[in-house]
Motif scaffolding. Structure first.
Motif, PDB file in Angstrom:
ATOM      1  N   PRO A  31       0.828  -1.202   0.000  1.00 32.87           N
ATOM      2  CA  PRO A  31       0.000   0.000   0.000  1.00 32.87           C
ATOM      3  C   PRO A  31       0.865   1.256   0.000  1.00 32.87           C
ATOM      4  N   ARG A  32       0.269   2.363  -0.344  1.00 31.74           N
ATOM      5  CA  ARG A  32       1.003   3.634  -0.327  1.00 31.74           C
ATOM      6  C   ARG A  32       1.592   3.841   1.059  1.00 31.74           C
ATOM      7  N   PRO A  33       2.862   4.258   1.157  1.00 37.34           N
ATOM      8  CA  PRO A  33       3.520   4.401   2.461  1.00 37.34           C
ATOM      9  C   PRO A  33       2.758   5.293   3.430  1.00 37.34           C
ATOM     10  N   GLU A  34       2.186   6.403   2.968  1.00 40.94           N
ATOM     11  CA  GLU A  34       1.504   7.315   3.891  1.00 40.94           C
ATOM     12  C   GLU A  34       0.250   6.683   4.490  1.00 40.94           C
ATOM     13  N   ALA A  35      -0.316   5.660   3.827  1.00 38.64           N
ATOM     14  CA  ALA A  35      -1.514   5.001   4.336  1.00 38.64           C
ATOM     15  C   ALA A  35      -1.198   4.024   5.465  1.00 38.64           C
ATOM     16  N   SER A  62       9.240 -14.657  23.969  1.00 36.51           N
ATOM     17  CA  SER A  62       9.180 -13.264  23.526  1.00 36.51           C
ATOM     18  C   SER A  62       9.475 -13.162  22.038  1.00 36.51           C
ATOM     19  N   VAL A  63       8.751 -12.288  21.376  1.00 35.67           N
ATOM     20  CA  VAL A  63       8.992 -11.993  19.962  1.00 35.67           C
ATOM     21  C   VAL A  63       8.854 -10.491  19.750  1.00 35.67           C
ATOM     22  N   TRP A  64       9.444 -10.005  18.670  1.00 36.00           N
ATOM     23  CA  TRP A  64       9.368  -8.602  18.294  1.00 36.00           C
ATOM     24  C   TRP A  64       8.847  -8.502  16.864  1.00 36.00           C
ATOM     25  N   PHE A  65       7.978  -7.536  16.622  1.00 33.12           N
ATOM     26  CA  PHE A  65       7.498  -7.249  15.280  1.00 33.12           C
ATOM     27  C   PHE A  65       8.013  -5.870  14.896  1.00 33.12           C
ATOM     28  N   ARG A  66       8.602  -5.774  13.719  1.00 35.23           N
ATOM     29  CA  ARG A  66       9.059  -4.485  13.175  1.00 35.23           C
ATOM     30  C   ARG A  66       8.135  -4.143  12.022  1.00 35.23           C
ATOM     31  N   VAL A  67       7.415  -3.025  12.159  1.00 32.61           N
ATOM     32  CA  VAL A  67       6.483  -2.583  11.135  1.00 32.61           C
ATOM     33  C   VAL A  67       6.989  -1.261  10.582  1.00 32.61           C
ATOM     34  N   GLU A  68       7.162  -1.210   9.255  1.00 30.45           N
ATOM     35  CA  GLU A  68       7.619   0.029   8.617  1.00 30.45           C
ATOM     36  C   GLU A  68       7.064   0.105   7.196  1.00 30.45           C
ATOM     37  N   THR A  69       6.313   1.164   6.936  1.00 31.48           N
ATOM     38  CA  THR A  69       5.709   1.470   5.627  1.00 31.48           C
ATOM     39  C   THR A  69       5.053   0.264   4.966  1.00 31.48           C
TER      40      THR A  69
END
Length: 151
Positions: A31-35, A62-69
């Protein structure tokens, strides 16, 4: 559950990755990054087995989620030394917050969503191919936003 499966298929189109990094096709299909930037951040959580059975004797971890654009990765740690390790699951986040994940080196699929600062997802059942050293359990993931992505 059938409606969730219908959401997962389009989101997973192109999530299979060859090598590390973002899933193949994500740049083109994301999806568009700004969305999706409102979901950006590190989410700290736990991986919990869905059933307690003789085949599934795992303890929560334990787990980590990295969310970016619009791109999401699940890792066992967010520390620098793990940056060279491959993510456990990779996928996409839709502008509505739906999450679809696929195992980078396995046939695992997971789906869920981000609501506010909470990320929840569950492994989706499917054909299980036993592999030595890998879990055959289905898991639930529950995480909360812990910090922003440092740019």
């Amino acid at each position: 559950m059938a409606a969730l499966a219908l959401m997962v298929v389009p989101l997973l189109a192109g999530c299979a990755a060859e090598g590390g990094g973002a899933p193949a096709g994500v740049a083109r299909d994301a999806p568009r990054p700004e969305a999706t930037t409102r979901f950006d951040g590190w989410y700290r959580g736990r991986q919990l087995p869905l059933a307690l059975s003789p085949a599934c004797r795992e303890n929560p971890r334990s787990v980590w989620f990295r969310v970016e654009t619009g791109v999401i990765e699940m890792r066992s740690s967010r520390h620098r030394h793990s940056a060279v390790q491959r993510p456990i699951l990779v996928g996409t986040v839709s502008p509505g917050g739906e999450v679809a994940l696929r195992g980078d080196t396995s046939d695992r699929l997971a789906a869920g969503r981000i609501d506010g600062d909470r990320l929840t997802a569950s492994d989706q059942s499917g054909p299980v191919v036993p592999r030595e050293g890998h879990s055959h359990c289905l898991h639930h993931y529950d995480a909360a936003r812990a910090e922003a992505i440092r740019r």
